[in-house]
Scaffold this motif. Structure first.
Motif, PDB file in Angstrom:
ATOM      1  N   LEU A  26      90.470  24.597 -37.642  1.00 43.31           N
ATOM      2  CA  LEU A  26      89.677  24.575 -36.402  1.00 43.31           C
ATOM      3  C   LEU A  26      89.094  23.177 -36.169  1.00 43.31           C
ATOM      4  O   LEU A  26      89.029  22.697 -35.024  1.00 43.31           O
ATOM      5  CB  LEU A  26      88.574  25.632 -36.453  1.00 43.31           C
ATOM      6  CG  LEU A  26      89.063  27.089 -36.399  1.00 43.31           C
ATOM      7  CD1 LEU A  26      87.912  28.064 -36.606  1.00 43.31           C
ATOM      8  CD2 LEU A  26      89.754  27.387 -35.060  1.00 43.31           C
ATOM      9  N   ASP A  49      90.838  31.141 -47.818  1.00 41.83           N
ATOM     10  CA  ASP A  49      91.416  31.242 -46.478  1.00 41.83           C
ATOM     11  C   ASP A  49      90.398  30.872 -45.396  1.00 41.83           C
ATOM     12  O   ASP A  49      90.739  30.222 -44.407  1.00 41.83           O
ATOM     13  CB  ASP A  49      91.960  32.655 -46.237  1.00 41.83           C
ATOM     14  CG  ASP A  49      92.875  32.664 -45.031  1.00 41.83           C
ATOM     15  OD1 ASP A  49      93.969  32.073 -45.134  1.00 41.83           O
ATOM     16  OD2 ASP A  49      92.462  33.189 -43.981  1.00 41.83           O
ATOM     17  N   THR A  50      89.125  31.284 -45.603  1.00 42.14           N
ATOM     18  CA  THR A  50      88.083  30.941 -44.618  1.00 42.14           C
ATOM     19  C   THR A  50      87.929  29.417 -44.556  1.00 42.14           C
ATOM     20  O   THR A  50      87.793  28.835 -43.469  1.00 42.14           O
ATOM     21  CB  THR A  50      86.728  31.589 -45.025  1.00 42.14           C
ATOM     22  OG1 THR A  50      86.963  32.962 -45.269  1.00 42.14           O
ATOM     23  CG2 THR A  50      85.673  31.425 -43.974  1.00 42.14           C
ATOM     24  N   GLU A  74      97.657  32.258 -39.082  1.00 39.72           N
ATOM     25  CA  GLU A  74      97.604  32.485 -37.627  1.00 39.72           C
ATOM     26  C   GLU A  74      96.978  31.271 -36.934  1.00 39.72           C
ATOM     27  O   GLU A  74      97.416  30.871 -35.859  1.00 39.72           O
ATOM     28  CB  GLU A  74      96.796  33.750 -37.292  1.00 39.72           C
ATOM     29  CG  GLU A  74      97.606  35.013 -37.254  1.00 39.72           C
ATOM     30  CD  GLU A  74      98.090  35.456 -38.607  1.00 39.72           C
ATOM     31  OE1 GLU A  74      97.508  35.002 -39.613  1.00 39.72           O
ATOM     32  OE2 GLU A  74      99.056  36.225 -38.666  1.00 39.72           O
ATOM     33  N   ALA A  75      95.934  30.687 -37.570  1.00 37.86           N
ATOM     34  CA  ALA A  75      95.295  29.504 -36.986  1.00 37.86           C
ATOM     35  C   ALA A  75      96.306  28.364 -36.926  1.00 37.86           C
ATOM     36  O   ALA A  75      96.427  27.657 -35.917  1.00 37.86           O
ATOM     37  CB  ALA A  75      94.080  29.114 -37.819  1.00 37.86           C
ATOM     38  N   LYS A  76      97.068  28.212 -38.009  1.00 36.07           N
ATOM     39  CA  LYS A  76      98.025  27.101 -38.093  1.00 36.07           C
ATOM     40  C   LYS A  76      99.112  27.236 -37.016  1.00 36.07           C
ATOM     41  O   LYS A  76      99.504  26.246 -36.397  1.00 36.07           O
ATOM     42  CB  LYS A  76      98.654  27.098 -39.485  1.00 36.07           C
ATOM     43  CG  LYS A  76      99.367  25.839 -39.803  1.00 36.07           C
ATOM     44  CD  LYS A  76      99.560  25.706 -41.298  1.00 36.07           C
ATOM     45  CE  LYS A  76     100.696  24.736 -41.569  1.00 36.07           C
ATOM     46  NZ  LYS A  76     102.010  25.335 -41.364  1.00 36.07           N
ATOM     47  N   ASN A  92      93.598  39.073 -36.278  1.00 38.06           N
ATOM     48  CA  ASN A  92      94.991  38.605 -36.224  1.00 38.06           C
ATOM     49  C   ASN A  92      95.758  39.208 -35.050  1.00 38.06           C
ATOM     50  O   ASN A  92      96.635  38.567 -34.485  1.00 38.06           O
ATOM     51  CB  ASN A  92      95.709  38.928 -37.537  1.00 38.06           C
ATOM     52  CG  ASN A  92      95.368  37.905 -38.607  1.00 38.06           C
ATOM     53  OD1 ASN A  92      94.949  36.792 -38.308  1.00 38.06           O
ATOM     54  ND2 ASN A  92      95.534  38.283 -39.861  1.00 38.06           N
ATOM     55  N   THR A  99      93.295  34.877 -39.827  1.00 38.01           N
ATOM     56  CA  THR A  99      93.515  34.153 -41.082  1.00 38.01           C
ATOM     57  C   THR A  99      94.157  32.791 -40.811  1.00 38.01           C
ATOM     58  O   THR A  99      94.623  32.510 -39.692  1.00 38.01           O
ATOM     59  CB  THR A  99      94.394  34.996 -42.028  1.00 38.01           C
ATOM     60  OG1 THR A  99      95.497  35.479 -41.280  1.00 38.01           O
ATOM     61  CG2 THR A  99      93.623  36.165 -42.605  1.00 38.01           C
ATOM     62  N   SER A 100      94.216  31.958 -41.860  1.00 34.60           N
ATOM     63  CA  SER A 100      94.652  30.563 -41.650  1.00 34.60           C
ATOM     64  C   SER A 100      96.120  30.444 -41.183  1.00 34.60           C
ATOM     65  O   SER A 100      96.402  29.568 -40.358  1.00 34.60           O
ATOM     66  CB  SER A 100      94.393  29.725 -42.899  1.00 34.60           C
ATOM     67  OG  SER A 100      95.147  30.209 -43.968  1.00 34.60           O
ATOM     68  N   ARG A 138      90.189  27.163 -45.320  1.00 31.93           N
ATOM     69  CA  ARG A 138      91.382  26.592 -44.676  1.00 31.93           C
ATOM     70  C   ARG A 138      91.320  26.775 -43.153  1.00 31.93           C
ATOM     71  O   ARG A 138      91.617  25.872 -42.389  1.00 31.93           O
ATOM     72  CB  ARG A 138      92.645  27.266 -45.210  1.00 31.93           C
ATOM     73  CG  ARG A 138      93.228  26.526 -46.420  1.00 31.93           C
ATOM     74  CD  ARG A 138      94.665  26.945 -46.691  1.00 31.93           C
ATOM     75  NE  ARG A 138      94.753  28.336 -47.067  1.00 31.93           N
ATOM     76  CZ  ARG A 138      94.601  28.784 -48.302  1.00 31.93           C
ATOM     77  NH1 ARG A 138      94.345  27.943 -49.280  1.00 31.93           N
ATOM     78  NH2 ARG A 138      94.694  30.063 -48.576  1.00 31.93           N
ATOM     79  N   THR A 139      90.884  27.982 -42.736  1.00 33.36           N
ATOM     80  CA  THR A 139      90.795  28.248 -41.288  1.00 33.36           C
ATOM     81  C   THR A 139      89.824  27.269 -40.642  1.00 33.36           C
ATOM     82  O   THR A 139      90.107  26.707 -39.568  1.00 33.36           O
ATOM     83  CB  THR A 139      90.339  29.707 -41.029  1.00 33.36           C
ATOM     84  OG1 THR A 139      91.233  30.570 -41.708  1.00 33.36           O
ATOM     85  CG2 THR A 139      90.331  30.054 -39.559  1.00 33.36           C
TER      86      THR A 139
END
Ligand SMILES: Cc1cc2nc3c(=O)[nH]c(=O)nc-3n(C[C@H](O)[C@H](O)[C@H](O)COP(=O)(O)OP(=O)(O)OC[C@H]3O[C@@H](n4cnc5c(N)ncnc54)[C@H](O)[C@@H]3O)c2cc1C
Length: 465
Positions: free
Chosen positions: A259, A251-252, A215-217, A161, A212-213, A254-255
């Motif tokens: 992606l 969360d994995t 941060e990805a979003k 993160n 985590t998701s 969702r991430t």
């Protein structure tokens, strides 16, 4: 005359060193116990409390910083005192604290960083994320740091993160950053940034990435930056796919979905690009005239190791990435406190569930405890520090249960203030910090920001006075 420690006449006096999340969770647990009379004195080397919540959490993550409201409530309890601008190790020592208090709780975090151990790490233009994060957050230790944003390409090593925070700060426009509490000088420097390509480099694949998701979003929401993921790398190996199909970690999943969305999105032609480069390890940072000019990477493949853990294995395929700035984000590391037991390898204060252990003899050091990143290493979010701190305070209270002692002069609260005064320490109380806090909020409001950070310690002290 002897009294029960923790009774009305003889409070249990606890010194907490540090004022980050772990310090406040420890203080909160100790002070909220109705059956015990506990006094907490919290010391921080900075005039400002809250540790990484002020100096680490990204300036565009203001909601997360609201956690300080909980800490303020703890600080308002009558048995709590804050002594900022007091450095353990130079201003005050372990021996002095043990004389003035029943026990010490170390909550000093992990202020240094891990090195990659590859050639070229010391070149100009190669820095740790710790420095960059401290700099943009206005931490007094990093005011003099300088980063060259006249370069077009930047590599960030690591995919946690913190790496994504760093990439986002580089990717955002000055307008996106202007409404945050980023340090003024950092905003000014970033206004002239010519950075166009940001490469975030991770050893393993997307399923193993540590960010985590949320941060990805957020990467999808960048106004002027395109996020690039090679769709090929999302075609998972058997072990990663099995893990993804069976994991309970939503969360994995969702991430991965985010992606996939990124990889499937047509580029819109935004001026900046953020490349997520999975399955690469850095081999060397190279340069000319002592300055970074690129980074040599090796492509990895993923293999299943012992216990099903997926490891990165070098393929031998070497690639060169010309970049002018390298920021390594491969983890924070604790530093030893003078006179306090320390595990050099792990970078933590060695302990048994929070009770400090002598590194040489492996015996418990009585009256010394540890919480947070200094206890378990630099992992976990703010909330992780709560159960971690409570584990320690429970042991602390167990150790003092049923113990009796006299009420020596040194343990009285007034004696502690007199002791600090006698040492000519320019300490800052919580009321002092609140004055600075209000000043920063008022100054920020004039510019439409949540706060305008004061960054020099001398300026902080002037405002507080
Ligand atoms: C860049 C970054 C971003 C993060 N973002 C998030 C996020 O968005 N959300 C989230 O939940 N978590 C986030 N985290 C994690 C979170 O910040 C940590 O879990 C948490 O701060 C650890 O708390 P701590 O009390 O152990 O240490 P710290 O917060 O580091 O506090 C340590 C304190 O000890 C003081 N200290 C150190 N040495 C001395 C000394 N010698 N004498 C006196 N005082 C001393 C320091 O000044 C500091 O105030 C982030 C971490 C980093 C590094």
């Amino acid at each position: 005359m002897k009294y029960q420690i923790g009774s009305e006449n003889r409070p249990l006096s606890v010194a907490i060193i540090g004022s980050g999340p772990s310090a406040f969770y420890a203080a909160g647990d100790l002070l909220n116990r109705t059956e015990l009379n506990v006094q907490v004195d919290m010391f921080d080397r900075l005039p400002t409390p809250y540790g990484l919540v002020r100096g680490g959490v990204a300036p565009d993550h203001q909601r997360i910083k609201n956690v300080t409201k909980i800490y303020e409530r703890i600080a308002s309890l009558p048995q709590f005192r804050f002594w900022g601008n007091v450095n353990f190790g130079t201003d005050i020592s372990r021996e002095e604290i043990l004389k003035h208090f029943d026990c010490i709780v170390y909550a000093v975090g992990a202020k240094s960083d891990r090195q990659m151990g590859i050639p070229g790490e010391q070149l100009i233009g190669s820095y740790s994320a710790t420095e960059f994060v401290g700099w943009y957050n206005g931490h007094p230790d990093y005011l003099d740091a300088q980063f060259d944003f006249s370069v077009e390409k930047v590599a960030i090593i690591g995919m946690g993160n913190v790496a994504i925070d760093v990439a986002r700060i580089l990717a955002k426009t000055p307008e996106e950053l202007a409404s945050t509490d980023i340090a003024d000088y950092a905003l000014e420097a970033l206004k002239n940034s010519r950075v166009k390509n940001i490469y975030v480099i991770g050893r393993r694949g997307p399923v193993q990435a540590a960010f985590t998701s949320p941060e990805a979003k957020e990467m999808l929401e960048l106004e002027q930056t395109e996020v690039i993921v090679d769709p090929e790398v999302l075609k998972l190996d058997g072990a990663s796919q099995r893990f993804l199909d069976t994991t309970k970690n939503r969360d994995t999943v969702r991430t991965m979905e985010i992606l996939q969305r990124i990889a499937g999105t047509e580029p819109e032609g935004k001026p900046r690009q953020l490349h997520l480069m999975f399955q690469y390890s850095p081999l060397e940072i190279y340069g000319s005239n002592e300055r970074v000019s690129g980074i040599k990477l090796v492509k990895n493949k993923l293999v299943e190791g012992e216990g099903g853990r997926i490891k990165a294995e070098e393929t031998g395929i070497i690639e060169e990435l010309p970049v002018g700035l390298v920021l390594r984000s491969i983890g924070y590391k604790g530093v030893a406190l003078p006179g306090v037991s320390f595990d050099e390898r792990e970078g933590i204060i060695p302990n048994h569930n929070g009770r400090v252990v002598d590194e040489r003899t492996k015996e418990i050091c009585s009256r010394e405890y540890v919480v947070g990143w200094a206890k378990r290493g630099p992992t976990g979010v703010i909330g992780t520090n709560k159960p971690d701190a409570i584990e320690t305070t429970q042991h602390l209270l167990e150790d003092f249960r049923g113990q009796t002692a006299e009420a020596p002069e040194e343990l009285k609260r007034e004696s502690i203030e007199a002791w600090l005064k006698s040492k000519k320490i320019e300490y800052v109380t919580f009321e002092g910090w609140k004055r600075l806090d209000q000043h920063e909020i008022d100054e920020g409001a004039k510019k439409g920001k949540p706060r305008q950070k004061t960054t020099k310690i001398e300026d902080m002290l002037k405002i507080i006075k």
